[in-house]
Design a protein around this motif. Structure first.
Motif, mmCIF file in Angstrom:
data_model
loop_
_atom_site.group_PDB
_atom_site.id
_atom_site.type_symbol
_atom_site.label_atom_id
_atom_site.label_comp_id
_atom_site.label_asym_id
_atom_site.label_seq_id
_atom_site.Cartn_x
_atom_site.Cartn_y
_atom_site.Cartn_z
ATOM 1 N N ASP A 1 0.973 -1.210 -0.191
ATOM 2 C CA ASP A 1 -0.233 0.147 0.006
ATOM 3 C C ASP A 1 0.903 1.208 -0.051
ATOM 4 N N CYS A 2 0.665 2.078 -0.734
ATOM 5 C CA CYS A 2 1.122 3.626 -0.640
ATOM 6 C C CYS A 2 0.206 4.608 -0.516
ATOM 7 N N PRO A 3 -0.304 4.775 0.683
ATOM 8 C CA PRO A 3 -1.166 5.877 0.984
ATOM 9 C C PRO A 3 -0.863 7.340 0.869
ATOM 10 N N TRP A 4 0.430 7.633 0.363
ATOM 11 C CA TRP A 4 0.942 8.912 0.086
ATOM 12 C C TRP A 4 0.589 9.341 -1.342
ATOM 13 N N GLY A 5 0.281 8.650 -2.245
ATOM 14 C CA GLY A 5 0.221 9.021 -3.702
ATOM 15 C C GLY A 5 0.647 7.717 -4.502
ATOM 16 N N SER A 6 0.639 8.127 -5.790
ATOM 17 C CA SER A 6 1.090 7.101 -6.985
ATOM 18 C C SER A 6 2.481 6.767 -6.987
ATOM 19 N N ALA A 7 2.713 5.378 -6.913
ATOM 20 C CA ALA A 7 4.046 4.659 -6.985
ATOM 21 C C ALA A 7 4.365 4.809 -8.321
ATOM 22 N N VAL A 8 5.540 5.674 -8.663
ATOM 23 C CA VAL A 8 5.880 5.770 -9.982
ATOM 24 C C VAL A 8 7.282 4.990 -10.254
ATOM 25 N N SER A 9 8.181 5.280 -9.785
ATOM 26 C CA SER A 9 9.505 4.663 -9.890
ATOM 27 C C SER A 9 9.680 3.451 -8.833
ATOM 28 N N LEU A 10 10.563 2.369 -9.450
ATOM 29 C CA LEU A 10 10.870 1.310 -8.177
ATOM 30 C C LEU A 10 12.209 0.673 -8.483
ATOM 31 N N ILE A 11 12.869 0.273 -7.179
ATOM 32 C CA ILE A 11 14.165 -0.213 -7.258
ATOM 33 C C ILE A 11 14.221 -1.223 -6.115
ATOM 34 N N TRP A 12 14.272 -2.686 -6.287
ATOM 35 C CA TRP A 12 14.522 -3.312 -5.481
ATOM 36 C C TRP A 12 16.185 -3.595 -5.257
ATOM 37 N N HIS A 13 16.610 -3.269 -4.100
ATOM 38 C CA HIS A 13 18.238 -3.148 -4.193
ATOM 39 C C HIS A 13 18.651 -4.557 -3.667
ATOM 40 N N PRO A 14 19.467 -5.345 -4.291
ATOM 41 C CA PRO A 14 19.594 -6.793 -4.188
ATOM 42 C C PRO A 14 20.380 -7.041 -2.853
ATOM 43 N N LYS A 15 21.343 -6.235 -2.484
ATOM 44 C CA LYS A 15 22.180 -6.588 -1.203
ATOM 45 C C LYS A 15 21.472 -5.965 -0.214
ATOM 46 N N LEU A 16 20.955 -4.995 -0.151
ATOM 47 C CA LEU A 16 20.130 -4.396 1.096
ATOM 48 C C LEU A 16 18.776 -5.157 1.074
ATOM 49 N N ASN A 17 18.264 -5.606 0.322
ATOM 50 C CA ASN A 17 17.044 -6.410 0.245
ATOM 51 C C ASN A 17 15.916 -5.397 0.645
ATOM 52 N N GLN A 18 15.874 -4.152 0.064
ATOM 53 C CA GLN A 18 14.986 -3.257 0.334
ATOM 54 C C GLN A 18 14.383 -2.607 -0.975
ATOM 55 N N ILE A 19 13.008 -2.276 -0.856
ATOM 56 C CA ILE A 19 12.661 -1.796 -2.100
ATOM 57 C C ILE A 19 12.162 -0.230 -1.857
ATOM 58 N N PHE A 20 12.665 0.602 -2.886
ATOM 59 C CA PHE A 20 12.622 1.983 -2.745
ATOM 60 C C PHE A 20 11.593 2.416 -3.759
ATOM 61 N N VAL A 21 10.698 3.137 -3.301
ATOM 62 C CA VAL A 21 9.624 3.738 -4.402
ATOM 63 C C VAL A 21 9.460 5.135 -4.372
ATOM 64 N N GLY A 22 9.774 5.444 -5.743
ATOM 65 C CA GLY A 22 9.481 7.256 -6.087
ATOM 66 C C GLY A 22 8.009 7.586 -6.223
ATOM 67 N N GLY A 23 7.583 8.552 -5.630
ATOM 68 C CA GLY A 23 6.214 8.779 -5.448
ATOM 69 C C GLY A 23 5.798 9.975 -6.147
ATOM 70 N N SER A 24 4.652 10.202 -6.372
ATOM 71 C CA SER A 24 4.163 11.327 -6.926
ATOM 72 C C SER A 24 4.180 12.571 -5.918
ATOM 73 N N ASP A 25 4.650 12.197 -4.830
ATOM 74 C CA ASP A 25 4.563 13.187 -3.695
ATOM 75 C C ASP A 25 6.123 13.800 -3.734
#
Length: 145
Positions: A90-114
């Motif tokens: 869920d992304c309650p802050w707005g639209s999910a536009v860009s995505l990166i799943w970092h392989p070593k950190l095992n974290q997903i980074f989402v660039g939003g419309s905010d």
């Protein structure tokens, strides 16, 4: 557009609210297509997870002047082998536009419309990255500013 690490599969995301999976050896028709994935941005990403086990894409939300909401914001996750939905972040802050799943950190980074970057992680499986920053806390000069 994203291409799997084996070079055999591609993903395409479109403003027609679809996500399509393509076999690059047979481009006549998509292997799978999901419809109804609201997309109000030309740059909305579709990516493979590290190891290509999952497919992820962002979805969009638009708020009307009257307060009405069109679309559902989030990150949709599908299993690549079965093409079945796995879940939604869920992304309650707005639209999910860009995505990166970092392989070593095992974290997903989402660039939003905010205009912000949001980090998603599993405290039991993720390493460093956002967790390291959270563990340090704020600097004194930041707190008193």
């Amino acid at each position: 557009m994203a291409v799997s690490s084996d070079g055999l599969t591609a993903l395409s995301r479109s403003r027609d609210d679809t996500l399509k999976v393509w076999d690059l050896r047979k481009l006549r028709d998509p292997v799978a297509a999901w419809r109804g994935l609201h997309n109000f941005f030309d740059t909305t990403a579709a990516i493979f997870s590290p190891g290509d086990e999952y497919i992820l894409t962002g979805t969009s939300v638009r708020r009307g002047k009257d307060g009405s909401v069109q679309g559902e914001s989030g990150v949709r996750v599908y299993h690549r082998a079965t093409l079945e939905p796995v879940g939604v972040i869920d992304c309650p802050w707005g639209s999910a536009v860009s995505l990166i799943w970092h392989p070593k950190l095992n974290q997903i980074f989402v660039g939003g419309s905010d205009a912000a970057v949001h980090a998603y992680y599993d405290p039991g499986r993720s390493e460093a990255g956002v967790l390291r920053g959270l563990a340090r806390g704020c600097k004194k000069k930041d707190i008193n500013a």
